[in-house]
Scaffold this motif. Structure first.
Motif: not given
Ligand code: SF4
Ligand SMILES: Cc1cc2nc3c(=O)[nH]c(=O)nc-3n(C[C@H](O)[C@H](O)[C@H](O)COP(=O)(O)O)c2cc1C
Ligand code: FES
Lengths: 184, 416, 825
Positions: B387-389, B169, B342-346, B391-392, B349-350, B187
């Motif tokens: 998703c927030l970014c 990420i 997945s960064c887990g923020k949103c 990646l998701g 995606c998480r 992000p």
């Molecule tokens: S979509 Fe982006 S912000 Fe959301 S959990 Fe995945 S990596 Fe994180």
């Protein structure tokens, strides 16, 4: 006294100089790398030392350690073998290679041989997809890419490494014999 | 072989030694820029060249630079050397074998936006390369190419490396900034965009290694020269990282607009065991599985044409699947990759990558029913646009296209 | 005036200030857009994605910038391909938002389904059940059932203590990050954080002690699920079984508005007991926050040590007696003493109690003395905060001077309010001999030597640079002073100096400008307003009196000199909750009632008169202070005005000028709080309570000329010989004061070290942190653990108050290390 600061005053000064003086926090990751290269892993004490240097809370340092997969909170084997199994490598047999290697060493991915010598890890893309199966070996601060691997080739290499490695507290040459049991 | 630019080291051995690089016109563009050109000149030249970012999104580089407000200082430039997309291994080759050209590009970008500090954010696995870069930067500083009052002018520049530590990420530019600032690589919300509030809250340009490596050429030979290669909207050459079931995987620098067919069959020398090609993934794990039809094979690899196939060109990490490969297995790989990254923020995606992994594992284990294939497709589409970014969003692309085009592969795995 | 923007949400038009977020604009219309990660007091994060809405914006002509019109003349609205998060998107002119279309409802349901895949759905046993935003929003917007296979749920730890106060249930956590962001953004204590990533993300703390923040309890209120709970409430009760009783926290001068949640408890013989303390929204006082001292100390009321029957002295012993006898005995003494009676009380009493006692003093001609560690209330009465004041409005253009105190330790919510004012751009000047947690936010940070307070103030007032300018040009000017390192007379002199400076600056009487004293107790300002004063020569006064009547004060445990004086006193009546050091010396001890068992009013340090109602019945055998005072008076043949609290309040407002004309109704009146966050807005603000019981009334300033004792007050010159140190009293939050020590909850947080030394002195005396040292002052030795602190001056040993060291003003001491001297001798 901060042991990290005591041991690496110059390095730490250099690291801090990379960032604006009011952004000491940016030095957390470089300091973690420095400490891990020296100590093999990040202990709670190390986190506290880094927190002091970067002027943040220990919890904030710990959060960083927890997020990034290259920081380890436990000592691993003397040699870390990191095998990429991402899609591009998987298409060239890296998964089978990893399974074979682990079977040979009698450990599971992520595990360490009972003699504490070898850790095998599954990692994400190492940007050598065209030369898979491949792994990256890490010994102290030495890092090497090993491409176009087979289990036999890797084992040969490992044995040759073993011959040159000796445990500090004993003169016994290192063995690579699995000691049985199921290890994680 | 025509003249390589980005991979020039393949034609000029030892280009990663400063003396050799200098012998071959190294840092001439840099000297010219600092002594003869204004930052605006640089921005304009790059705008005219039509150079588009090689990090994935293909955003025009000159335009990106011009977004930095001249009311907030300092400005920063960060080279994105996080290269973590499975199937991408181009930046690494540049960093190892053509590093000075990359550094010169980074320096030009810094001058263009009047930044006095630039950083190279490298993925943590590349720390040996980072150490080497540190040495090269020191060398450049002692040779007067970096430091204060460069070429007797009122311009100073310093470059520092910064290592990530295993997080895909962090290639996403705002996660990269968070990571640089010593935080979790999650992000940021946008706006504000990095151009306005980036590193340490200041205007920041983030460019990919390959993007930057193009710059010395553009400044040296001019926009028109650059435009002579590639297509109208996607000018220049691009490194295509070819991998998967081809005989000769590797990096190939080719003009944008080269067809898949040429890349796969001419440069990659065709499919292993001369098997039947099945699908193309043009952008690593983040891409669709495009059925390798004649039409697809004849598609020129530029941002627009590949887009028309329903897939982004991304960083042009072309992964080839042949008939021996089951699409379900591929999807299992990509899902597990994104779940791991997945960064887990949103939430979508998480939770979505986790859920998809549960379902694909069931499919792969032969314990799933027909409905599970639909469930998998539905989870993926349920994640989309939420998703927030990116990646998701990326994580859903291979899933949806694979189920659409290769449902039989999944069906073959079902509970008997 | 901010620019206003008009937009339409679900077809309804609303006008809000530019920059307002869609979610807040909708809320103004009463339209619920669900949120989890968003909280109006935190910066938007856009993480949970439950607030997705359809957003359209007027299409503008590229060339002219004018809106493009439809055929019917209405502006053409273009909707993006994606839904947008209402919690991160600011409104814009002409925007059209749809928050309940099929597309939006579907997306919401889908996000909820995602959230529920990892949620245990253990609502029937969850503490948050019944007040859980996740539960409520799922019922309203969620999927009927999840397609997630139950067997595939991963299980996680259910009980993870983040320290001994806050417990985390990892399975219930939805990763909204509200708690982490609260700790970082609001209270600057990032001691909890996310660990790992993706689905493995989890909240952890690495501080020692765990979750080391004095504001930790607030995270349990804003947690939108039952993941964070306080150790004392966890599994304690279901929300719907509890009643709420509005009250005021009296632990410090801030006067935070709180609600006690109570329930009848079968296990406690059907008695009503307090289950938890929650903040009650008052934007002018504590917003929706309280500190952990306020949240956790209440348990003292249920301490088995409470006095429940009067005691009377028989020889060397105190024995139980009847109320009648106790009152009769006390009355006889009071009558006999007449004007030679000294009445000593503290800021722990309500205004009504204080007024009753004051009447008694007025009739008998005895002395009414406020006992405390800080003086200066008269100056505050004359130049303090006045009606219309709100620290929450201080921003750019305002100046705040914080002098001789450590707000973080002494009045946590003021620390927060001042910090936030500084963050909004107010000029903050922090002046203290040692570093404190406010320094980080200060525009100017100055220090002086202990004992030089007045000189420092002179210097400040003479400043013609930035500081002088900031004071001179301040739109609002607030001076906050404490008693760090000072005794009564010094703090009185400081107060008077500051009041004069305010007046000279033309800010006396201006709303949101004024002098604030950092009292040690909740109602000291009230005592001053009613006419009490401190007595610098209390020991002499006591010795000279025929007897003393002490209500809610414990001088014997605070000052050895006072203890000696009390031992010599003719007779002694003590009213208290506990058998304090003072009560042990008494001739008669009368069991009183705790604040949560009482109705009453109190005046906060900002001079806000606030009301509290009883939450639980008082234990049998106890009486309210005013009733005891009245009974004694009556028995002595003195008729006091005011039969009950309400009556006393009326008498008070009739007879004391600054209270004139104020009605209880006004004190208990409420206005809508913005943003509306309390209980019925739970999904939005958390479980804090809506204020239905009154916001309080700020007292008008007392009229009259300011005094300047600076001329007659001369600080005592303290000379240090070599080998001696200056011992200086300071205040810490978790001391051994009565309520903290008896509450049981904060035991582990109580400061361990009584003393603190600069590293250079530590080296000089060769002591290490954690070692025990001994100070000799006069004829006494005090012993305790020492801490090392680089942020304090050299030559000084800081001594924490209320820890048994009995130091009321700086003195010169000799330091020894007990074990070592034992070895040496
Ligand atoms: S979509 Fe982006 S912000 Fe959301 S959990 Fe995945 S990596 Fe994180
Ligand atoms: C999940 C994700 C991962 C990314 N990884 C990379 C990367 O490894 N390297 C890179 O250059 N850009 C990466 N990008 C793109 C960057 O965000 C950014 O667009 C790019 O660095 C800009 O440089 P350019 O304009 O030169 O292309 C990634 C984007 C996303 C969303
Ligand atoms: S994303 Fe808007 S409330 Fe969470």
């Amino acid at each position: 006294m901060n042991q990290l600061l005591k041991k690496f005053p110059q390095e730490i000064k250099k690291i801090l100089a990379k960032y604006p003086p009011d952004q000491k926090r940016a030095s957390v990751m470089p300091l973690l790398h420095l400490a891990q290269q020296d100590r093999g892993y990040i202990s709670r004490e190390t986190m506290a030392e880094i927190a002091e240097i970067a002027e943040v809370e220990v919890t904030e340092v710990a959060s960083v350690v927890g997020f990034y997969t290259l920081f380890h909170t436990e000592p691993g084997g003397k040699i870390r073998i990191q095998v990429c199994t991402d899609i591009a490598c998987a298409l060239r047999g890296s998964r089978e290679y990893l399974d074979g290697l682990c079977a040979e060493l009698d450990i599971k991915p992520g595990g360490t041989t009972p003699d504490g010598l070898v850790t095998v890890e599954e990692v994400k893309c190492l940007a050598a997809c065209d030369r898979a199966p491949m792994f990256q070996s890490q010994m102290g601060d030495e890092l090497e890419y090993h491409e176009h691997q087979t289990v036999a080739r890797t084992m040969d290499w490992l044995r040759s490494m073993m011959a040159s490695l000796r445990l500090p507290e004993s003169d016994e040459p290192l063995s690579l014999e699995p000691e049985g049991g199921d290890h994680e | 072989m025509s003249e390589l630019w980005l991979l020039r080291h393949r034609q000029i051995p030892g280009l990663n030694q400063l003396s050799n690089y200098l012998q071959h016109g190294g840092f001439e563009s840099w000297k010219k820029a600092v002594t003869k050109l204004t930052p605006e000149d640089l921005v304009n030249e790059v705008k005219n060249s039509g150079l588009r970012g090689r990090g994935g999104a293909g955003f025009p580089t000159g335009a990106k630079w011009s977004f930095l407000p001249n009311t907030i200082w300092p400005h920063y430039v960060v080279a994105n050397a996080d290269e973590s997309e499975p199937g991408t291994f181009k930046d690494r080759e540049i960093l190892e074998f053509n590093p000075y050209q990359f550094l010169e590009g980074l320096m030009l970008a810094s001058y263009a936006v009047r930044a006095h500090t630039a950083y190279v954010y490298l993925r943590g696995e590349l720390w040996h390369i980072a150490h080497k870069l540190d040495e090269r930067i020191a060398e450049l500083t002692s040779s007067g190419y970096l430091g204060d009052n460069l070429f007797g002018k009122d311009y100073s520049l310093r470059i520092h490396t910064h290592l990530g530590a295993g997080a895909y990420i962090c290639g996403e530019e705002t996660a990269l900034l968070e990571s640089m600032e010593g935080r979790l690589g999650q992000p940021r919300l946008r706006p504000p965009f990095p151009a306005v509030s980036g590193l340490f809250g200041y205007p920041t340009v983030i460019n990919n290694v390959e993007t930057l490596t193009n710059l010395p050429l553009i400044i040296d030979k001019g926009a028109a020269y650059f435009r002579a290669q590639g297509t109208e909207k996607s000018p220049g050459t691009k490194i295509f990282s070819l991998s998967g079931r081809v005989k000769k995987p590797g990096n190939y620098e080719l003009p944008l607009g080269t067809t898949f067919r040429e890349l796969i069959y001419q440069h990659g020398e065709g499919i292993i065991n001369d098997a039947q090609i099945k699908a193309i993934m043009p952008a690593g794990a983040s891409s669709s599985l495009i059925p390798a039809t004649e039409v697809a094979l004849d598609t020129p690899m530029d941002y627009e044409s590949v887009g028309a196939l329903g897939c982004a060109l991304g960083s042009a990490s072309v992964i080839i699947l042949d008939e021996t490969v089951n699409a379900s297995t591929v999807v299992s790989d990509t899902i597990h990759f994104f779940k791991h990254e997945s960064c887990g923020k949103c939430t979508p995606c998480r939770e979505g990558t986790f859920w998809m992994a549960r379902v694909i594992d069931r499919i792969e284990a032969g314990k799933a029913k027909e409905e599970d294939i639909d469930l998998l497709a539905s989870i993926a589409s349920q994640m989309q646009n939420k998703c927030l970014c990116a990646l998701g969003e990326f994580s859903t692309v291979s899933v949806i296209s694979a189920i659409k085009n290769y449902r039989a592969d999944f069906a073959a795995r079902l509970e008997k | 005036m901010e620019k206003q923007v008009t937009l339409k949400i679900d077809g309804r038009s609303v006008t809000v200030p530019e920059g307002t977020l869609i979610v807040d604009a909708a809320k103004q219309l009463g339209i619920v857009i669900p949120v989890f990660c968003y909280h109006p007091k935190l910066k938007p994060a856009g993480m949970c994605r439950v607030c997705l809405v359809d957003v359209g914006r007027p299409q503008l002509d590229r060339a002219s910038g004018a809106p493009v019109l439809n055929e019917d003349g209405t502006p053409k609205i273009v909707f993006g391909p994606k839904l947008e998060t209402a919690c991160t998107t600011p409104v814009s002119e002409g925007m059209v938002v749809w928050g309940a279309t099929e597309k939006v409802m579907e997306a919401r349901k889908e996000v909820l389904e995602f959230l529920l895949t990892s949620h245990p759905l253990d609502c029937p046993v969850c503490d948050k059940g019944g007040e859980c935003p996740l539960q409520n929003l799922t019922m309203k917007f969620g999927p009927a059932e999840s397609r997630f296979e139950f067997d595939e749920k991963s299980h996680n730890q259910k009980r993870v203590p983040l320290g001994e106060l806050i417990i985390l249930d990892r399975e219930r956590c939805i990763h909204c990050g509200r708690c982490v962001r609260f700790q970082e953004q609001i209270v600057d204590d990032p001691v909890i954080g996310f660990y790992n990533r993706g689905r493995a993300l989890e909240i952890r703390t690495y501080s020692d002690p765990g979750f080391d923040s004095i504001f930790s309890g607030n995270t349990t209120d804003i947690c939108p699920v039952g993941a964070l709970t306080t150790a004392d409430f966890r599994f304690g009760a279901r929300p719907w079984e509890m009643k709420d009783k509005a009250s005021i926290c009296t632990q410090c001068p801030v006067g935070c508005n709180i609600t006690y949640n109570v329930r009848r408890e079968a296990r406690k013989d059907g008695r009503t007991v307090i289950k938890r303390v929650m903040p009650r929204q008052n934007e002018a006082v504590n917003e929706i926050w309280i500190c952990d001292k306020g949240r956790f100390t209440y348990h003292y009321y249920e301490s088995p040590e409470r006095l429940t029957a009067p005691l009377i002295r028989r020889g060397d012993e105190l024995v139980q007696t009847s109320w009648d006898e106790a009152i009769r005995y006390a009355a006889q003494q009071v009558k006999a003493a007449g004007s030679r009676l000294a009445m000593v009380t503290s800021g722990r009493l309500s205004n009504e109690d204080l007024f009753a006692l004051k009447q008694l003093a007025d009739v008998t001609g005895g002395k009414a003395i406020l006992h405390g560690t800080i003086s200066g209330g008269e100056a505050v009465s004359l130049a303090g905060m006045s009606p219309g004041s709100d620290l929450g409005t201080l921003a750019q253009g305002s100046t705040i001077l914080v002098f001789a105190c450590d707000l973080h330790e002494e009045a946590p919510i003021w620390w927060l309010r001042v910090k936030q004012a500084a963050e909004r751009g107010a000029t903050l000047i922090v002046v203290n001999p040692r570093t404190t947690r406010l320094d980080k936010f200060a525009t100017h940070r100055l220090s002086y030597a202990y004992g030089n307070e007045l000189d420092m103030l002179q210097t400040l007032q003479a400043d013609t640079g930035d500081i002088g300018q900031a004071v001179k040009e301040a739109e609002n000017l607030v001076f906050i002073f404490g008693s760090e390192g000072m005794g009564l007379s010094a703090s009185a002199a400081v107060a008077e100096q500051l009041a004069l400076w305010l007046e000279r600056s033309g800010r006396r009487g201006k709303p949101s400008s004024g002098l604030i004293a950092v009292w040690q107790k909740g109602n000291e300002q009230g005592a001053w307003e009613i006419g009490y004063t401190t007595d610098e020569r209390l020991a002499e006064t006591i010795s000279a009196a025929m007897g003393v009547y002490i209500c809610a004060a414990d001088p014997a445990s605070e000052d050895p000199e006072l203890k000696i004086a009390l031992q010599r006193a003719g007779f002694m009546i003590v009213q208290d909750l506990f058998l304090t050091e003072t009560a042990k010396l008494a001739d008669v001890v009368l069991p009183a009632q705790a604040v949560m068992e009482r109705e009453g009013t109190a005046v906060s340090g900002e001079r806000r008169l606030q009301y509290y109602s009883p939450a639980v019945p008082a234990p049998a055998g106890t009486r309210p202070d005013y009733a005891i005072i009245r009974a004694i008076a009556e028995e002595a043949g003195i008729q006091l005005k005011g039969e009950n609290t309400a009556d006393l309040f009326e008498q008070l407002t009739d007879s004391v000028e600054v209270f004139k004309g104020i009605t209880l109704k006004e004190v208990r009146a409420v206005r809508e709080q913005k943003p509306a966050l309390g209980r019925s807005h739970m999904y939005y603000g958390g479980t804090s309570y809506e204020n239905r019981e009154g916001l309080g009334v700020t007292l008008p300033l007392r009229a009259g000329a300011l005094r300047s004792s600076a001329e007659h007050y001369q600080p005592q010159a303290l000379t240090l010989e070599s080998g001696s140190l200056l011992a200086v009293p300071i205040t810490r939050l978790y001391d051994r004061g009565g309520t903290v020590a008896t509450s049981g909850m904060l035991q582990q947080r109580i400061v361990r070290s009584l003393f603190s030394l600069h590293p250079a002195d530590a080296e000089l005396f060769q002591v290490k942190a954690g070692e025990r040292i001994s100070l000799r002052l006069d004829s006494r030795e005090i012993e305790g653990e020492v801490d090392i602190n680089i942020g304090q001056p050299q030559g000084v040993v800081l001594v924490t108050r209320s820890m048994g060291a009995l130091l009321s003003a700086p003195v010169v001491v000799k330091l020894t290390v007990p074990q070592r001297s034992a070895v040496n001798s």
